[in-house]
Scaffold this motif. Structure first.
Motif, PDB file in Angstrom:
ATOM      1  N   ARG A  83      12.201  38.144  35.837  1.00 50.39           N
ATOM      2  CA  ARG A  83      13.153  38.622  36.849  1.00 50.39           C
ATOM      3  C   ARG A  83      14.596  38.247  36.512  1.00 50.39           C
ATOM      4  O   ARG A  83      15.514  39.035  36.691  1.00 50.39           O
ATOM      5  N   ASP A 132      17.499  40.998  35.984  1.00 46.19           N
ATOM      6  CA  ASP A 132      18.651  41.050  36.890  1.00 46.19           C
ATOM      7  C   ASP A 132      19.971  40.851  36.151  1.00 46.19           C
ATOM      8  O   ASP A 132      21.022  41.210  36.653  1.00 46.19           O
ATOM      9  N   ASN A 164      11.998  46.620  44.113  1.00 44.58           N
ATOM     10  CA  ASN A 164      12.959  45.782  44.832  1.00 44.58           C
ATOM     11  C   ASN A 164      12.383  45.352  46.179  1.00 44.58           C
ATOM     12  O   ASN A 164      12.449  44.183  46.555  1.00 44.58           O
ATOM     13  N   ASP A 165      11.766  46.288  46.884  1.00 42.89           N
ATOM     14  CA  ASP A 165      11.172  45.937  48.178  1.00 42.89           C
ATOM     15  C   ASP A 165      10.036  44.922  48.017  1.00 42.89           C
ATOM     16  O   ASP A 165       9.780  44.130  48.914  1.00 42.89           O
ATOM     17  N   LEU A 166       9.353  44.965  46.865  1.00 45.74           N
ATOM     18  CA  LEU A 166       8.255  44.021  46.634  1.00 45.74           C
ATOM     19  C   LEU A 166       8.752  42.706  46.025  1.00 45.74           C
ATOM     20  O   LEU A 166       7.952  41.820  45.733  1.00 45.74           O
ATOM     21  N   GLY A 167      10.055  42.592  45.807  1.00 44.72           N
ATOM     22  CA  GLY A 167      10.622  41.332  45.333  1.00 44.72           C
ATOM     23  C   GLY A 167      10.530  41.113  43.835  1.00 44.72           C
ATOM     24  O   GLY A 167      10.742  39.999  43.357  1.00 44.72           O
ATOM     25  N   HIS A 168      10.226  42.154  43.061  1.00 45.09           N
ATOM     26  CA  HIS A 168      10.108  41.963  41.608  1.00 45.09           C
ATOM     27  C   HIS A 168      11.437  42.119  40.880  1.00 45.09           C
ATOM     28  O   HIS A 168      11.572  41.652  39.745  1.00 45.09           O
ATOM     29  N   GLY A 196      16.010  42.631  41.458  1.00 44.76           N
ATOM     30  CA  GLY A 196      17.081  42.327  42.411  1.00 44.76           C
ATOM     31  C   GLY A 196      18.075  43.456  42.634  1.00 44.76           C
ATOM     32  O   GLY A 196      19.193  43.199  43.052  1.00 44.76           O
ATOM     33  N   ARG A 224      18.693  47.955  43.562  1.00 44.84           N
ATOM     34  CA  ARG A 224      18.115  49.159  44.171  1.00 44.84           C
ATOM     35  C   ARG A 224      18.150  50.367  43.258  1.00 44.84           C
ATOM     36  O   ARG A 224      17.298  51.252  43.351  1.00 44.84           O
TER      37      ARG A 224
END
Ligand SMILES: [Zn+2]
Ligand SMILES: [Zn+2]
Length: 811
Positions: free
Chosen positions: A524, A528, A558-562, A564, A566
């Protein structure tokens, strides 16, 4: 002087770059500032056959930006990989024999060699290929994450089927009712399929266009149209003598009082139930069956027809019974598959009503109360108002729309609604050469995901790639097909569909950042840092498929947190096509031109600058062999002009004078053209002009400085010859040198005033560029009307020129 030998020079520098790993990019230390990075991405090439000059254009543009930003001090990432799964390799395997993997890998090898021969500054240590188990293991892992999140699901769905390729096609792969790949007419089928819940993100795909920095407006428009948002209302119509309500979506609820009949799409699930046991049943079911064999386009182009079901619905506004029809001009895929028909104000409904003698009732009228012919079609207009609409009559249409929806909502039979044209993403393919879907089907447990630690599910060997109405993997050996259910241990069957290759290409730009990661698709922190991509380059043909899918993928991740961010791609550039004799290059017409012969004759640098110079980067250009010839001549001239300067002492300290000014002006122009405007043809023109100038005044005190600068500015476009010249000028490693800076002090004086005299007396003044050549200055002075009147037809016996100051004609 040694002649310019492109083959020897290009081989030499390509070897040096490889030996020194010159274009390998290390990942940043944790916490490195991201404003120093530049992620340059070109669309993942499909390894079919060999490169053509269209590819050469795309990657050469990328190469210019890559060198430019590296030398401007950015930490540049410029990777390459292969979109290796897919139909062409599989079809070639069926046609010619051999394994699709071997065919694909042979193509990859040959294209990679071509890319290296072009001298593109690619970080080959990051090369990935979607067909490699180390890659598709993570495609499968991501699928499982989407599955856990409810974003991957199965449903029975009518699908478009290519009878020739024996596969399901996505909407996007159907062009004019035909298969995008083979041109066969598409037919309808119903199958249990895997989908991504793409439509969940329809609104975000629209709204988050605001986060994009620079995308071509036409691509955004194509995406907006593809998503197809419309506002209106959902309204329930009760089937008479039943408890059944049918929902319709309409963008014009204000015309509800004009709904005089009702239509169901032939595929609507209510149809069989509605006609069961009635006299109309045989005729309606025969109509449904005939429609199923038609393509959407055929349905849209044919004359509107339909069959009456013998049943009625109730118009909730008027309480009137209106007949229910089944007609193929209503598609199940749009709205709810049912419509309220308002023939007075909808052209298709009007045509249908006329054919079957159904009532046509006007319910909106133009603001100017002209009398309308009864039963006529009345197009919608500005400032229209409602008529024949009970208590809502005389309201302006927008007010009437709101009032009618409020009234329906109060009665519990309607509500405001937004619908999208976008459909969920059908990702199942009944083909061999794709990423296996990591699912098993158990009689007891149903659909069970393969545990992460058992990934990858390897693509098995099969004897026959030809789909025979079912997926080739269904014929895989039992040891692959039959596995213990991960949940209950009973024998279960593996999923035999493979994934749409657009899944592979929806995340490849993430894997490039961390290609060797064996424990995760990517780290990640690394992702990022590199993402979003600073500049993406590719063809406009990907406007609504790949680019929307990749945007969707990043939103889910992004919604699953993988990850940072959109949006994956901040800036997008669509390069123009390369045409051949006025038409698009086409394999079938034999008009595809490859780079090999041109490289052999002129060298890669000449090809590179030709494809840059031939026209504005975003426009279609026509390939001309004569143009190639011209570029080769320019490089030979550059070679001579620069080497002539080599014996002079190296530049030490600032230089001034017209040629120095010209040089600084060229630096400013090339920097702006490459860095800001994508002016990849005009930056070359500027360098060529500078070379002309050096050739014209080789003894100018600034000539050596100008020659060095020309070489430096040309390096991103023609990296081999410039590297060789740089070395012969006594320097090293141009590809690592800082980009030249224009001196603003020298840029300001861009014109000078020249006094024009006749016999020593001032007769005119001219404002000219300080580096205007003497002969041009003299002809400009001669062209002056005032000077002409003093010369009075006489020839000057002598012309005195003081550069930057005066011209004196002595008669
Ligand atoms: Zn096909
Ligand atoms: Zn089980």
């Amino acid at each position: 002087m040694e002649p310019y030998d492109p083959q020897a020079i290009e081989e030499k520098w390509q070897r040096i770059w490889a030996d020194e790993a010159a274009f390998t990019t290390r990942n940043p230390e944790p916490g490195a500032p991201v404003d120093g990075k530049f992620y340059l991405l070109e669309m993942l090439p499909y390894p079919s056959g060999r490169l053509h000059v269209g590819n050469v254009r795309n990657y050469t543009m990328g190469d210019v930006l890559c060198h430019f930003w590296r030398r401007r001090g950015r930490h540049v990432l410029r990777p390459m990989g292969w979109d290796a799964f897919g139909l062409p390799a599989e079809n070639a395997a069926i046609r010619e024999g051999g394994h699709p993997r071997l065919i694909t890998e042979r193509n990859i090898e040959s294209i990679r060699a071509q890319m290296k021969r072009m001298g593109w500054a690619i970080d080959w240590t990051r090369e990935i290929s979607s067909h490699a188990p180390e890659y598709y293991r993570w495609t499968q892992w991501l699928f499982l994450k989407f599955f856990e999140a409810g974003q991957a699901f199965r449903k029975e769905a009518p699908v478009k089927w290519c009878p020739k390729d024996q596969t399901v096609l996505a909407n996007e792969q159907v062009i004019d009712g035909r298969c995008e790949r083979c041109g066969s007419e598409v037919v309808a089928r119903s199958l249990e399929q895997w989908f991504f819940r793409y439509t969940d993100y329809a609104q975000e795909l629209l709204d988050e266009m605001d986060l994009l920095e620079s995308w071509p407006e036409r691509v955004l428009t194509m995406q907006r149209n593809w998503i197809g948002r419309s506002e209106g209302a959902d309204i329930l119509f009760r089937v008479e003598d039943s408890e059944t309500d049918v929902e319709v979506f309409t963008t014009r609820p204000d015309t509800l009082f004009g709904a005089t009949y009702f239509v169901l799409a032939p595929e609507h699930p209510l149809v069989p139930e509605l006609v069961a046991g009635t006299g109309e049943e045989p005729e309606v079911l025969e109509y449904v069956r005939r429609t199923a064999a038609r393509t959407v386009v055929e349905r849209e182009q044919k004359e509107k027809d339909g069959v009456f079901t013998g049943r009625s619905a109730v118009n909730p506004a008027t309480g009137e019974r209106i007949g229910i029809w089944v007609a193929d001009y209503v598609l199940m895929e749009y709205g709810t598959g049912a419509i309220m028909a308002v023939p007075a104000h909808d052209e298709r409904d009007f045509e249908f009503a006329q054919r079957y003698g159904l009532e046509i009732r006007q319910v909106v009228a133009p603001a100017e109360g002209e009398a309308q012919e009864e039963g006529a079609f009345v197009a919608h207009s500005e400032n229209e108002r409602l008529v024949n609409s009970g208590e809502f009559s005389e309201m302006a249409a927008p007010d009437g729309k709101r009032a009618i929806v409020d009234w329906l909502e109060e009665k519990g039979i309607g509500r405001p609604a937004i619908r999208y044209r976008l459909r969920d993403w059908l990702l199942s393919r009944q083909r061999y050469w794709g990423c296996p879907i990591p699912i098993v089907h158990c009689d007891r447990c149903g659909v069970v995901p393969v545990p992460e630690d058992e990934l990858p599910v390897l693509l098995p060997e099969v004897d026959d790639y030809t789909p025979r109405g079912k997926a080739p993997l269904a014929a895989a050996p039992d040891e692959w097909l039959r596995v213990p259910c991960p949940r209950c241990g009973e024998t279960a069957l593996r999923e035999v569909d493979t994934m749409d290759t657009f899944v592979d290409s929806s995340w490849y730009f993430l894997r490039y950042c961390d290609p060797g990661n064996a424990g995760a698709p990517f780290d990640r922190g690394v992702i990022d840092y590199w993402l979003p991509v600073n500049q993406y380059i590719g063809g406009v043909e990907h406007a609504v498929m790949h680019l929307l899918y990749a945007r969707y993928f990043c939103k889910v991740l992004n919604d699953l947190g993988h990850i940072g961010f959109r949006e994956p791609f901040l800036r997008l550039f669509n390069h123009g096509w390369v045409h051949m004799g006025g038409g698009k290059m086409s394999k079938s017409k034999g008009t595809v031109v490859g780079p090999d012969d041109y490289i052999a004759e002129y060298g890669a640098d000449a090809l590179r600058i030709y494809i840059l110079f031939v026209g504005p980067a975003d426009q279609a250009v026509d390939w001309q062999d004569a143009g190639m010839e011209g570029m080769a001549r320019f490089l030979r001239r550059l070679w001579r002009v620069v080497l002539e300067q080599a014996p002079k002492p190296a530049v030490d300290g600032p230089v001034d004078g017209p040629l120095a000014q010209k040089t600084h002006a060229t630096i400013a122009k090339v920097t702006d053209d490459i860095g800001r405007r994508f002016g990849l043809n005009t930056q070359l023109a500027a360098v060529m002009e500078l070379v002309n100038e050096i050739q014209r005044r080789p003894d100018d005190p600034a000539a050596r400085f100008a020659a060095e600068t020309a070489v430096s500015l040309l390096q991103p476009s023609a990296p081999h010859i410039t590297e060789e010249l740089w070395e012969r000028l006594g320097h090293e490693r141009l590809w690592e040198q800082p980009w030249p800076e224009a001196d603003p002090a020298l840029l300001e004086r861009d014109t000078v005033e020249i006094v024009v005299q006749v016999n020593g007396r001032v007769r005119d003044r001219l404002n000219v560029s300080p580096d205007l050549p003497e002969d041009e200055l003299v002809s400009l002075a001669l062209a002056s009307e005032r000077v002409q009147s003093y010369l009075d037809g006489a020839e000057a016996a002598r012309t005195i020129v003081v550069p930057g100051r005066l011209v004196n004609f002595v008669i």
